[in-house]
Design a protein around this motif. Structure first.
Motif, mmCIF file in Angstrom:
data_model
loop_
_atom_site.group_PDB
_atom_site.id
_atom_site.type_symbol
_atom_site.label_atom_id
_atom_site.label_comp_id
_atom_site.label_asym_id
_atom_site.label_seq_id
_atom_site.Cartn_x
_atom_site.Cartn_y
_atom_site.Cartn_z
ATOM 1 N N ILE A 114 -8.642 -4.554 14.110
ATOM 2 C CA ILE A 114 -8.440 -4.429 12.666
ATOM 3 C C ILE A 114 -7.102 -3.743 12.433
ATOM 4 O O ILE A 114 -6.701 -2.860 13.200
ATOM 5 N N GLN A 115 -6.414 -4.184 11.397
ATOM 6 C CA GLN A 115 -5.147 -3.552 11.006
ATOM 7 C C GLN A 115 -5.225 -3.208 9.533
ATOM 8 O O GLN A 115 -5.682 -4.010 8.718
ATOM 9 N N LYS A 116 -4.769 -2.014 9.191
ATOM 10 C CA LYS A 116 -4.734 -1.583 7.799
ATOM 11 C C LYS A 116 -3.437 -2.073 7.169
ATOM 12 O O LYS A 116 -2.350 -1.841 7.689
ATOM 13 N N VAL A 117 -3.591 -2.780 6.057
ATOM 14 C CA VAL A 117 -2.444 -3.274 5.306
ATOM 15 C C VAL A 117 -2.533 -2.706 3.899
ATOM 16 O O VAL A 117 -3.576 -2.783 3.249
ATOM 17 N N VAL A 118 -1.449 -2.115 3.457
ATOM 18 C CA VAL A 118 -1.355 -1.623 2.082
ATOM 19 C C VAL A 118 -0.268 -2.439 1.403
ATOM 20 O O VAL A 118 0.841 -2.580 1.918
ATOM 21 N N SER A 119 -0.597 -2.988 0.243
ATOM 22 C CA SER A 119 0.391 -3.798 -0.480
ATOM 23 C C SER A 119 0.436 -3.357 -1.934
ATOM 24 O O SER A 119 -0.369 -2.555 -2.381
ATOM 25 N N ASN A 121 3.042 -2.476 -5.548
ATOM 26 C CA ASN A 121 4.296 -1.827 -5.971
ATOM 27 C C ASN A 121 4.519 -0.476 -5.298
ATOM 28 O O ASN A 121 5.652 -0.095 -5.024
ATOM 29 N N ALA A 122 3.425 0.244 -5.039
ATOM 30 C CA ALA A 122 3.566 1.605 -4.511
ATOM 31 C C ALA A 122 3.316 1.682 -3.006
ATOM 32 O O ALA A 122 3.128 2.769 -2.472
ATOM 33 N N ALA A 123 3.337 0.556 -2.306
ATOM 34 C CA ALA A 123 3.004 0.538 -0.874
ATOM 35 C C ALA A 123 3.877 1.472 -0.049
ATOM 36 O O ALA A 123 3.416 2.048 0.928
ATOM 37 N N GLY A 124 5.112 1.647 -0.414
ATOM 38 C CA GLY A 124 6.008 2.506 0.348
ATOM 39 C C GLY A 124 6.188 3.886 -0.251
ATOM 40 O O GLY A 124 7.003 4.679 0.219
ATOM 41 N N ALA A 125 5.413 4.215 -1.273
ATOM 42 C CA ALA A 125 5.585 5.485 -1.985
ATOM 43 C C ALA A 125 5.067 6.662 -1.163
ATOM 44 O O ALA A 125 4.228 6.508 -0.270
ATOM 45 N N ALA A 126 5.592 7.839 -1.506
ATOM 46 C CA ALA A 126 5.116 9.077 -0.886
ATOM 47 C C ALA A 126 3.624 9.200 -1.151
ATOM 48 O O ALA A 126 3.141 8.848 -2.223
ATOM 49 N N GLY A 127 2.879 9.680 -0.197
ATOM 50 C CA GLY A 127 1.433 9.811 -0.352
ATOM 51 C C GLY A 127 0.679 8.548 0.041
ATOM 52 O O GLY A 127 -0.536 8.564 0.154
ATOM 53 N N VAL A 128 1.405 7.450 0.213
ATOM 54 C CA VAL A 128 0.760 6.208 0.634
ATOM 55 C C VAL A 128 1.085 5.936 2.098
ATOM 56 O O VAL A 128 0.210 5.596 2.890
ATOM 57 N N ASP A 130 1.815 7.888 4.637
ATOM 58 C CA ASP A 130 1.157 8.747 5.620
ATOM 59 C C ASP A 130 -0.335 8.944 5.354
ATOM 60 O O ASP A 130 -0.995 9.676 6.071
ATOM 61 N N ARG A 131 -0.844 8.304 4.347
ATOM 62 C CA ARG A 131 -2.249 8.477 3.984
ATOM 63 C C ARG A 131 -3.153 7.861 5.062
ATOM 64 O O ARG A 131 -2.896 6.777 5.569
ATOM 65 N N GLU A 132 -4.235 8.573 5.394
ATOM 66 C CA GLU A 132 -5.243 8.036 6.302
ATOM 67 C C GLU A 132 -6.397 7.476 5.475
ATOM 68 O O GLU A 132 -6.875 8.119 4.540
ATOM 69 N N PHE A 133 -6.810 6.269 5.826
ATOM 70 C CA PHE A 133 -7.890 5.597 5.114
ATOM 71 C C PHE A 133 -9.137 5.621 5.995
ATOM 72 O O PHE A 133 -9.060 5.359 7.201
ATOM 73 N N ASP A 134 -10.266 5.946 5.393
ATOM 74 C CA ASP A 134 -11.538 6.011 6.118
ATOM 75 C C ASP A 134 -12.155 4.619 6.206
ATOM 76 O O ASP A 134 -12.364 3.948 5.194
ATOM 77 N N ALA A 157 -1.468 2.993 7.069
ATOM 78 C CA ALA A 157 -0.889 1.676 6.811
ATOM 79 C C ALA A 157 -0.149 1.185 8.055
ATOM 80 O O ALA A 157 0.635 1.916 8.659
ATOM 81 N N GLY A 158 -0.445 -0.048 8.466
ATOM 82 C CA GLY A 158 0.201 -0.659 9.625
ATOM 83 C C GLY A 158 -0.480 -0.366 10.958
ATOM 84 O O GLY A 158 -0.192 -1.021 11.953
ATOM 85 N N GLU A 159 -1.385 0.599 11.013
ATOM 86 C CA GLU A 159 -2.044 0.940 12.275
ATOM 87 C C GLU A 159 -3.110 -0.092 12.646
ATOM 88 O O GLU A 159 -3.712 -0.731 11.783
#
Length: 189
Positions: A114-119, A121-128, A130-134, A157-159
């Motif tokens: 599994i890979q976490k993808v964040v997409s 407008n704010a995908a590259g914003a601070a707080g996103v 380095d955020r860890e998702f459960d 994100a991306g891991e």
């Protein structure tokens, strides 16, 4: 008289197609002076018994089996003959010789990643970034396979997270705890 009984063991024995036939050969080495006995080929199903009668006393019987081919789901071990692949016919007052032919079968293993993808407008914003998702992984293994415990883990994100050595046919369900919205970020699935 010699009999051979077919048995299936192992965690995937219940997944073997009912009525599957296994090819067995019995070869004979008769004592000096006895009439030769031709090799016999026959098929056995799990639980089935094949009896070979009217063999001269002292005949050595050697059994072999064509090992079943592995499939996408099942892995076969080498056949095991007990008390051994070679037995000797005893005298007329002795008990018939009984051989058990066992094949152990296990589930083939595979994996999933599994890979976490964040997409958005704010995908590259601070707080996103380095955020860890459960995330939770739940596993439903095929009947007879060793259970796999559910796992909870964190991904950025991306891991990527890999799960290996899962029995083929395992259903894996991933669920994510949706982060709470903040004034600056609105999370969607």
């Amino acid at each position: 008289e010699v009999s051979i009984t077919k048995e299936l063991t192992g965690p995937a024995a219940s997944a073997v197609t009912e009525g599957m036939e296994f090819e067995v050969t019995a070869s004979f080495q008769v004592p000096a002076g006895a009439a030769q006995v031709a090799d016999r080929q026959f098929s056995l199903k799990a639980g089935q018994v094949e009896t070979i009668k009217d063999l001269p006393v002292g005949t050595k019987v050697t059994f072999t089996e064509v090992k079943p081919a592995n499939t996408d789901n099942l892995v076969w071990s080498d056949p095991v003959f007990s008390p051994g692949a070679g037995v000797t016919v005893a005298g007329p007052k002795a008990d018939p010789v009984k051989v058990k032919l066992t094949n152990a079968v296990t589930y083939a293993v595979g994996g999933v990643t599994i890979q976490k993808v964040v997409s958005g407008n704010a995908a590259g914003a601070a707080g996103v970034v380095d955020r860890e998702f459960d995330v939770k992984a739940s596993f439903k293994v095929p009947t007879g396979a060793t259970e796999v415990a559910d796992q909870t883990f964190k991904l950025k994100a991306g891991e990527l997270k890999a799960f290996t050595d899962l029995p083929v046919g395992t259903e894996v369900t991933f669920t994510e705890v949706q982060p709470e919205d903040t004034g600056a970020l609105d999370w969607q699935t």
